[in-house]
Scaffold this motif. Sequence first.
Motif, mmCIF file in Angstrom:
data_model
loop_
_atom_site.group_PDB
_atom_site.id
_atom_site.type_symbol
_atom_site.label_atom_id
_atom_site.label_comp_id
_atom_site.label_asym_id
_atom_site.label_seq_id
_atom_site.Cartn_x
_atom_site.Cartn_y
_atom_site.Cartn_z
ATOM 1 N N ARG A 110 0.804 -1.181 0.110
ATOM 2 C CA ARG A 110 -0.108 0.043 -0.022
ATOM 3 C C ARG A 110 0.878 1.351 0.002
ATOM 4 N NH1 ARG A 110 -4.234 0.134 4.676
ATOM 5 N NH2 ARG A 110 -2.330 1.083 5.637
ATOM 6 N N ALA A 111 1.728 1.184 0.960
ATOM 7 C CA ALA A 111 2.979 2.387 0.925
ATOM 8 C C ALA A 111 3.313 2.546 -0.485
ATOM 9 C CB ALA A 111 3.789 2.076 1.907
ATOM 10 N N ALA A 112 3.925 1.424 -1.131
ATOM 11 C CA ALA A 112 4.735 1.508 -2.484
ATOM 12 C C ALA A 112 3.609 2.029 -3.543
ATOM 13 C CB ALA A 112 5.266 0.091 -2.616
ATOM 14 N N LEU A 113 2.412 1.585 -3.361
ATOM 15 C CA LEU A 113 1.299 2.090 -4.242
ATOM 16 C C LEU A 113 1.142 3.597 -4.467
ATOM 17 C CD1 LEU A 113 -0.875 1.360 -6.669
ATOM 18 C CD2 LEU A 113 -2.328 1.267 -4.507
ATOM 19 N N LEU A 114 1.024 3.965 -2.929
ATOM 20 C CA LEU A 114 0.981 5.506 -2.840
ATOM 21 C C LEU A 114 2.030 6.304 -3.117
ATOM 22 C CD1 LEU A 114 -1.372 5.487 0.251
ATOM 23 C CD2 LEU A 114 -1.912 6.136 -1.859
ATOM 24 N N ASP A 115 3.406 5.642 -2.987
ATOM 25 C CA ASP A 115 4.438 6.303 -3.506
ATOM 26 C C ASP A 115 4.536 6.434 -4.828
ATOM 27 O OD1 ASP A 115 7.073 7.592 -3.012
ATOM 28 O OD2 ASP A 115 8.024 5.472 -3.671
ATOM 29 N N ARG A 116 4.014 5.291 -5.771
ATOM 30 C CA ARG A 116 4.031 5.392 -7.176
ATOM 31 C C ARG A 116 3.139 6.645 -7.518
ATOM 32 N NH1 ARG A 116 3.506 -0.575 -9.030
ATOM 33 N NH2 ARG A 116 3.741 0.353 -11.032
ATOM 34 N N LEU A 117 1.912 6.555 -7.118
ATOM 35 C CA LEU A 117 0.902 7.637 -7.377
ATOM 36 C C LEU A 117 1.318 8.914 -7.058
ATOM 37 C CD1 LEU A 117 -2.363 5.705 -5.941
ATOM 38 C CD2 LEU A 117 -1.599 6.187 -8.487
ATOM 39 N N ALA A 118 2.153 9.160 -5.948
ATOM 40 C CA ALA A 118 2.659 10.684 -5.762
ATOM 41 C C ALA A 118 3.800 10.831 -6.813
ATOM 42 C CB ALA A 118 3.105 10.465 -4.482
ATOM 43 N N ALA A 120 3.501 10.113 -9.932
ATOM 44 C CA ALA A 120 2.973 10.142 -11.054
ATOM 45 C C ALA A 120 2.391 11.572 -11.128
ATOM 46 C CB ALA A 120 1.914 9.153 -11.220
ATOM 47 N N ALA A 121 2.046 12.138 -9.774
ATOM 48 C CA ALA A 121 1.472 13.514 -9.679
ATOM 49 C C ALA A 121 2.386 14.326 -8.774
ATOM 50 C CB ALA A 121 0.060 13.413 -9.086
ATOM 51 N N HIS A 123 3.147 17.388 -8.299
ATOM 52 C CA HIS A 123 2.539 18.562 -8.024
ATOM 53 C C HIS A 123 1.262 18.466 -6.953
ATOM 54 C CE1 HIS A 123 5.281 20.512 -10.270
ATOM 55 N NE2 HIS A 123 5.146 20.005 -11.268
ATOM 56 N N ASP A 124 0.832 17.130 -6.769
ATOM 57 C CA ASP A 124 -0.416 16.995 -6.066
ATOM 58 C C ASP A 124 0.052 16.760 -4.535
ATOM 59 O OD1 ASP A 124 -2.847 16.334 -4.846
ATOM 60 O OD2 ASP A 124 -3.239 14.394 -6.151
ATOM 61 N N ALA A 125 -0.389 17.880 -3.963
ATOM 62 C CA ALA A 125 0.087 17.870 -2.326
ATOM 63 C C ALA A 125 -0.598 16.749 -1.435
ATOM 64 C CB ALA A 125 -0.183 19.379 -1.707
ATOM 65 N N THR A 126 -1.710 16.422 -1.776
ATOM 66 C CA THR A 126 -2.526 15.390 -1.218
ATOM 67 C C THR A 126 -1.841 14.148 -1.371
ATOM 68 O OG1 THR A 126 -4.618 16.686 -1.450
ATOM 69 C CG2 THR A 126 -4.763 14.557 -0.944
ATOM 70 N N ALA A 127 -1.554 13.776 -2.507
ATOM 71 C CA ALA A 127 -0.516 12.745 -2.984
ATOM 72 C C ALA A 127 0.562 12.377 -2.246
ATOM 73 C CB ALA A 127 -0.762 12.384 -4.503
ATOM 74 N N GLN A 128 1.200 13.682 -2.155
ATOM 75 C CA GLN A 128 2.642 13.674 -1.469
ATOM 76 C C GLN A 128 2.447 13.172 -0.014
ATOM 77 O OE1 GLN A 128 5.247 13.718 -3.407
ATOM 78 N NE2 GLN A 128 3.713 13.941 -5.150
#
Length: 186
Positions: A110-118, A120-121, A123-128
């Motif tokens: 889950r942490a790796a998935l969210l890191d990959r999503l961040a 990919a985006a 400039h998205d502060a929420t994703a970071q």
Amino acid sequence: MTPRAILTPRTEPVGTDGFTLRERSWKREADKHVAALNALLAERGAPIRFAFPAPVAVPFEGPGPDEAYAGAAPLDDELADVLALSTALLQAARAGTDDVADERELLLRRAALLDRLALAAPHDATAQSRAIREAHILMTFDVVHHCGRGPFAADSIEADGAGGPRAYVRQEYAAWHTPIAPGEGI
């Protein structure tokens, strides 16, 4: 009678130890506090001790995203796998057969998935912030359960700096994704 020069941090004389009189008195006070803290930690049986000045860590870079996530499933497949792991772990918890290794795998993926999503985006502060939060959850789990396969532990000073939590996730994902050689991990 000559006027007395006002001492400022720039004009205060430096002693042979490299400190000004003011800095030396601050260091003496800091040493007292550190000694008191270490005495308290020793009384309570804590294995850690503090030093002044604190050691400066080398920034922990960990493997880069390309290296860590090489061979990883596409994001949508990874999301499906994380959801399936969550469901399986929930069912195991209800049946009373949950496993620490399964829970760690879920937290890691889950942490790796969210890191990959961040990634990919960028400039998205929420994703970071979500990626950092999930990284901290994994790190806390690893500290409590003494898990982790990478060269830096979750509670190491290197993983505590800026970028350290997400670098820790990449390190652990790369280690998890790499098969254990025969004779290791026993």
